[in-house]
Write a protein that holds these residues in place. Structure first.
Motif, PDB file in Angstrom:
ATOM      1  N   ALA A   1       0.841  -1.209   0.000  1.00  0.00           N
ATOM      2  CA  ALA A   1       0.000   0.000   0.000  1.00  0.00           C
ATOM      3  C   ALA A   1       0.866   1.245   0.000  1.00  0.00           C
ATOM      4  O   ALA A   1       0.563   2.237  -0.698  1.00  0.00           O
ATOM      5  N   GLU A   2       1.966   1.218   0.786  1.00  0.00           N
ATOM      6  CA  GLU A   2       2.881   2.372   0.820  1.00  0.00           C
ATOM      7  C   GLU A   2       3.530   2.600  -0.535  1.00  0.00           C
ATOM      8  O   GLU A   2       3.707   3.739  -0.980  1.00  0.00           O
ATOM      9  N   LYS A   3       3.898   1.500  -1.220  1.00  0.00           N
ATOM     10  CA  LYS A   3       4.512   1.628  -2.553  1.00  0.00           C
ATOM     11  C   LYS A   3       3.528   2.253  -3.534  1.00  0.00           C
ATOM     12  O   LYS A   3       3.883   3.122  -4.338  1.00  0.00           O
ATOM     13  N   VAL A   4       2.269   1.795  -3.468  1.00  0.00           N
ATOM     14  CA  VAL A   4       1.235   2.338  -4.369  1.00  0.00           C
ATOM     15  C   VAL A   4       1.029   3.824  -4.093  1.00  0.00           C
ATOM     16  O   VAL A   4       0.914   4.645  -5.015  1.00  0.00           O
ATOM     17  N   LYS A   5       1.018   4.178  -2.785  1.00  0.00           N
ATOM     18  CA  LYS A   5       0.827   5.578  -2.395  1.00  0.00           C
ATOM     19  C   LYS A   5       1.986   6.446  -2.906  1.00  0.00           C
ATOM     20  O   LYS A   5       1.770   7.528  -3.462  1.00  0.00           O
TER      21      LYS A   5
ATOM     22  N   GLU B   1       3.545  10.363  -9.484  1.00  0.00           N
ATOM     23  CA  GLU B   1       2.822  10.667 -10.728  1.00  0.00           C
ATOM     24  C   GLU B   1       2.113  12.015 -10.639  1.00  0.00           C
ATOM     25  O   GLU B   1       2.066  12.774 -11.618  1.00  0.00           O
ATOM     26  N   LYS B   2       1.587  12.304  -9.439  1.00  0.00           N
ATOM     27  CA  LYS B   2       0.898  13.592  -9.230  1.00  0.00           C
ATOM     28  C   LYS B   2       1.880  14.753  -9.365  1.00  0.00           C
ATOM     29  O   LYS B   2       1.607  15.754 -10.033  1.00  0.00           O
ATOM     30  N   MET B   3       3.082  14.581  -8.739  1.00  0.00           N
ATOM     31  CA  MET B   3       4.102  15.638  -8.810  1.00  0.00           C
ATOM     32  C   MET B   3       4.590  15.827 -10.234  1.00  0.00           C
ATOM     33  O   MET B   3       4.828  16.937 -10.696  1.00  0.00           O
ATOM     34  N   ARG B   4       4.736  14.712 -10.982  1.00  0.00           N
ATOM     35  CA  ARG B   4       5.188  14.804 -12.372  1.00  0.00           C
ATOM     36  C   ARG B   4       4.154  15.551 -13.215  1.00  0.00           C
ATOM     37  O   ARG B   4       4.492  16.405 -14.048  1.00  0.00           O
ATOM     38  N   ALA B   5       2.868  15.242 -12.953  1.00  0.00           N
ATOM     39  CA  ALA B   5       1.793  15.891 -13.705  1.00  0.00           C
ATOM     40  C   ALA B   5       1.774  17.385 -13.406  1.00  0.00           C
ATOM     41  O   ALA B   5       1.615  18.227 -14.318  1.00  0.00           O
TER      42      ALA B   5
END
Length: 323
Positions: A302-306, A312-316
């Motif tokens: 779960a931590e890896k997914v988070k 991905e959010k920061m890249r976007a």
């Protein structure tokens, strides 16, 4: 073809301690046999000469030995039946009779008077070549083992990798024990068989591990023993059919391949049986005993997914010029 019902969960680990104790006993029995009896190394590793002789009648082994004793070339030679009563194999540590002499002709001359025969095969390996083959065979075996260790450690949680490696060592040592006990010639074909057993054993184990990982990620089951039982039950039909296919092929080689294939077919036959058994009752049981926690594993996942989602959010945001 379905040997095991896919919707039924078999309790393979219910008798896990009994099977593991049996493996433990067999493992140390094999080590004791190898330590006391050693291996019957073929000329591939020791160097020497092998002469295969076929008689038109039953081979007079005592007369052959008597004739060979008169020659220095065949000092310490052994004579054994090969495949049929008419055929024998003569093994001698010597590997040369001089540049101008053919060892087949020399053998014919020495065995004159023992009956009608023909020389069917002469194999010679010098002591230096034997040493080189032994070192290369051992190197290939160790490199393969290290590559498997690295791959499994990278792909799975370290507890899975540790259990898989112990299971492989278990398979190889027990196979060594059988080879030593039955005094099967250990030659370069035997090394090839052992390398194939390494691959076969880890293949079966990885199929079970993959199913365990999928079940942990996809289900809400928290009992690890139940997860293992379900994973083994789901893959058991495939594992058994694959093993039986390989087993019958190797059994054909063992029965019809004769003594010349014995160094390959015998270790493979034992390795296929032991490898299939260990993927169910050794590797799976060991993972349970290493204290693997389903809850901890799910939390890490779960931590890896988070973290991946945050990246991905920061890249976007960066690409849109928000940051």
């Amino acid at each position: 073809m379905e040997l095991f019902k896919e919707d039924k969960v078999y309790n393979f680990l219910g008798k896990g301690k009994i099977f593991f104790f049996a493996s433990f006993v067999l493992f140390f029995l094999a080590i004791t046999i190898v330590a006391t009896k050693g291996f019957s190394f073929g000329i591939d590793f020791t160097g020497g000469t092998v002469v295969q002789v076929k008689y038109t009648q039953t081979a007079p082994i005592d007369k052959i030995r008597e004739s060979l004793q008169k020659s220095k070339l065949f000092e310490h030679a052994t004579v054994t039946e090969f495949g049929s009563p008419q055929e024998v194999v003569i093994k001698t540590p010597s590997s040369t009779v001089g540049l101008n002499n053919d060892i087949g002709d020399t053998t014919k001359e020495i065995l004159k008077g023992t009956g009608d025969f023909e020389i069917r095969r002469v194999d010679m390996v010098g002591p230096k070549v034997g040493d080189e083959l032994r070192v290369k065979g051992l190197t290939a075996f160790l490199l393969t083992l290290m590559a498997i260790m690295a791959t499994v450690t990278f792909r799975y949680e370290w507890r899975f990798a540790l259990a898989a490696i112990i299971a492989i060592v278990h398979d190889i040592v027990i196979t060594f024990g059988f080879v030593s006990y039955f005094e099967v010639d250990f030659n370069i074909e035997s090394v090839a068989a052992l390398l194939m057993i390494l691959g076969y054993s880890i293949h079966d184990t990885i199929i079970v591990y993959d199913r365990v990982r999928e079940h942990i990620e996809e289900s809400k089951e928290t009992n690890f023993v139940q997860i293992i039982n379900e994973a083994v039950s789901r893959t058991q039909s495939r594992t058994t059919l694959t093993s039986l296919t390989v087993f019958f092929v190797v059994l054909t080689l063992f029965i019809f391949g004769g003594d010349i294939m014995m160094g390959f077919s015998f270790p493979m036959l034992i390795g296929v049986i032991v490898g299939t058994y260990s993927s169910i009752f050794v590797a799976a049981q060991l993972v349970v005993w290493t204290g693997f926690s389903v809850a901890d594993y799910r939390q890490k996942m779960a931590e890896k997914v988070k973290m991946r989602a945050e990246k991905e959010k920061m890249r976007a945001q960066f690409e849109q010029g928000i940051v």
